[in-house]
Design an enzyme around this catalytic site. Structure first.
Site, PDB file in Angstrom:
ATOM      1  N   ASN A 155      -1.369  59.415 -82.795  1.00 43.88           N
ATOM      2  CA  ASN A 155      -0.528  58.212 -82.788  1.00 43.88           C
ATOM      3  C   ASN A 155      -0.767  57.317 -81.574  1.00 43.88           C
ATOM      4  OD1 ASN A 155       0.872  59.875 -80.969  1.00 43.88           O
ATOM      5  ND2 ASN A 155       2.842  58.976 -81.508  1.00 43.88           N
ATOM      6  N   GLU A 253       4.519  68.072 -75.063  1.00 46.63           N
ATOM      7  CA  GLU A 253       5.350  66.923 -75.439  1.00 46.63           C
ATOM      8  C   GLU A 253       5.404  66.916 -76.955  1.00 46.63           C
ATOM      9  OE1 GLU A 253       6.899  64.040 -76.812  1.00 46.63           O
ATOM     10  OE2 GLU A 253       5.048  62.947 -76.413  1.00 46.63           O
ATOM     11  N   CYS A 287       6.480  58.911 -80.747  1.00 51.74           N
ATOM     12  CA  CYS A 287       7.419  59.974 -80.337  1.00 51.74           C
ATOM     13  C   CYS A 287       8.698  59.342 -79.827  1.00 51.74           C
ATOM     14  CB  CYS A 287       6.834  60.814 -79.221  1.00 51.74           C
ATOM     15  SG  CYS A 287       5.265  61.513 -79.643  1.00 51.74           S
TER      16      CYS A 287
HETATM   17  C1  UN1 Z   1       4.182  58.412 -77.964  1.00 49.23           C
HETATM   18  O1  UN1 Z   1       4.797  57.926 -78.892  1.00 49.23           O
HETATM   19  O2  UN1 Z   1       3.824  59.586 -78.015  1.00 49.23           O
HETATM   20  O3  UN1 Z   1       6.817  54.280 -74.633  1.00 49.23           O
HETATM   21  C2  UN1 Z   1       3.784  57.624 -76.773  1.00 49.23           C
HETATM   22  C3  UN1 Z   1       6.068  54.146 -75.593  1.00 49.23           C
HETATM   23  C4  UN1 Z   1       4.583  54.153 -75.385  1.00 49.23           C
HETATM   24  C5  UN1 Z   1       4.037  55.534 -75.451  1.00 49.23           C
HETATM   25  C6  UN1 Z   1       4.454  56.307 -76.663  1.00 49.23           C
HETATM   26  N1  UN1 Z   1       4.275  53.547 -74.100  1.00 49.23           N
HETATM   27  O4  UN1 Z   1       6.506  54.018 -76.723  1.00 49.23           O
END
Ligand code: UN1
Length: 498
Positions: A155, A253, A287
């Site tokens: 992603n 994570e 995420c």
């Molecule tokens: C992720 O979704 O794993 O803060 C990373 C954010 C991005 C990074 C997301 N700078 O949504």
């Protein structure tokens, strides 16, 4: 230039400074069109063994290179990435589907990380302190761990790779990197940039393939001393269990169930903007995506109206086209999961306000597109309020008070990101203290982490480590305490102190 890569047709592993011809491959599909873009190697344990052998050898030399000199290579990596930003962004949209504007943002995140971590080459601070005995000196220094294994998701195929590999490299480690099979092009491009920037052979080795083959071989290899993984909770906890058995360091994570809290005094128009961007941007496949809105009951109706209005402006389609705001879903498994949760939400009695369907017809042919979807009148015990859906689906949960909002936010297994919209400064400070997530936003959505701050979460999101920020260095270094006695005699700590 984009054409060059696509003309390559079959990608290769990069081990010990060489590109190696794969024995087995699988297709990489553009999720917006269904077309095969390239093929990715499906590697085996033997490939991992070879890569580790090369990495072990290279790491010894690399660790002896002064950190500011190691960092010079990262400056060059950043410079090349900047020069190729547009090219990288287009390729990223092709393999991942995110819209071009967001792809540019992701590549920028990688560029930022390169310059930030290059700066660490002249810091990597330890502490000097006092010894308890006369004519004795004490300090703590960071030392590299050795060979580290990075397992990165589809992603954010370039940004997350930079969060992990750049601190590992600047700290003097060698890397075995397994990128997601859905998005190998970014890995291929970054590896080429490492080479052009002058990274010695064997310091980064890319081994493409499936988690069950390459990932397992990495986790089980006794000479890989750190595993850094971003991905699903189930895989992450299996990795942690195995690494625990081997006393191997592991940084995880594993997603979120992120909420925007909207209080009754909030700027509702701004809150709706924040919700629409963080719930439906990247088709909800972050995420950090907002998948719950915890709204004060007095403003629920007004907020629903604003969100629905703003959603109408989201054009869905191939992210390479200009006016598209929401791209495709990564693959059929992702689509099936989203559909399953739509049904679960309906069965649980949440009210479907908008969306809920896969898009079909000429415009969407070949691709996998899902309508931005809003459920309302959800309750916290519903599965759609608890489980990660990883798609453009958000559920509104009405609450009666600030306290209930915080409690509702915290009543999930995950703890990555949260946000509150309010104009009350007391509520702001209470919320930043009480929201149990690794990232908290005030008057902004749940996405938008910057690379110089720690990225990660509490509870089921991780295991206490952080990607990016100076904190990432803790994953890739050991602390060494050094005592230098210049008294010329035996001085026993704790005993000869008087
Ligand atoms: C992720 O979704 O794993 O803060 C990373 C954010 C991005 C990074 C997301 N700078 O949504």
């Amino acid at each position: 230039m984009t054409k060059d890569v696509l003309e390559q047709k079959v990608l290769k592993n990069h081990i010990n400074g060489e590109w190696s011809e794969p024995k087995e491959v699988s297709d990489v599909i553009n999720p917006a069109t269904g077309e095969t873009i390239v093929q990715v190697p499906l590697s085996t344990k033997d490939d991992v063994d070879q890569a580790v052998k090369a990495a072990k050898k290279a790491q010894k030399e690399w660790a002896l290179e002064p950190a500011p000199m190691r960092a010079e290579i990262l400056y060059e990596v950043g410079r090349i990435m900047k020069e190729r930003k547009e090219h990288l962004s287009e390729l990223l949209t092709m393999e991942n589907g995110k819209v071009l504007e967001e792809a540019r943002g992701e590549v920028q995140e990688g560029i930022d990380m390169a310059f930030y971590m290059a700066g660490e080459g002249r810091r990597l601070f330890g502490q000097t302190t006092n010894a308890e005995l006369k004519d004795k000196f004490a300090m703590s220094v960071r030392s590299p761990i050795g060979v580290v294994g990075l397992i990165t998701p589809w992603n954010f195929p370039i940004a997350i790779a930079t969060w992990k590999s750049f601190p590992a490299i600047v700290a003097g480690n060698a890397v075995i990197w397994k990128p997601a099979t859905e998005t190998p092009i970014m890995a291929n491009e970054l590896m080429k940039i490492f080479i052009e920037a002058g990274l010695p052979e064997g310091v980064v080795n890319v081994v493409f393939g499936r988690g069950g083959d390459v990932g397992d071989a990495m986790v089980n290899h006794k000479d890989i001393r750190v595993i850094s993984f971003t991905g699903s909770g189930e895989t992450g906890s299996n990795i942690a269990a195995e690494c625990g058995r081997q006393l191997k360091k592991v940084s995880l994570e594993m997603g979120g169930k992120n909420a925007v809290v909207v209080m009754d005094d909030a700027d509702l128009d701004l809150a709706a903007d924040g919700i629409v961007w963080s719930a439906f941007g990247t088709s909800g496949q972050r995420c950090t995506a907002c998948s719950r809105v915890i709204v004060h009951e007095d403003v629920k109706e007004e907020l629903e109206k604003l969100v629905l209005e703003k959603m109408k402006e989201l054009k869905i389609g191939d992210g390479l086209k200009d006016d598209i705001k929401v791209g495709p879903i990564i693959n059929q498994a992702g689509m099936d999961k989203i559909k399953k949760y739509i049904q679960i939400g309906k069965d649980e009695g949440a009210k479907l306000l908008a969306g809920g369907n896969e898009l079909s017809g000429k415009e969407y042919e070949g691709g996998l597109f899902f309508e931005p979807t809003v459920f309302t009148d959800a309750t916290i015990d519903m599965r759609i309020s608890q489980e990660e859906i990883f798609g453009p689906v958000v559920s509104l949960i009405p609450v009666k008070s600030f306290e209930e909002a915080i409690e509702t936010n915290n009543s999930v297994e995950y703890g990555l990101s949260s946000s509150i919209f309010t104009r009350d400064v007391n509520q702001v400070y209470k919320a930043q203290r009480d929201l149990d997530t690794g990232i908290v936003y005030v008057n902004a959505g749940t996405t938008g982490a910057e690379i110089h701050l720690p990225f990660g979460g509490t509870k089921g999101t991780g295991n206490g480590h952080r990607d990016s920020g100076v904190q990432a260095l803790d994953v890739y270094t050991e602390w060494k305490a050094v005592y230098v006695d210049y008294s010329g005699k035996l001085q026993r700590a704790q005993i000869d102190v008087d």
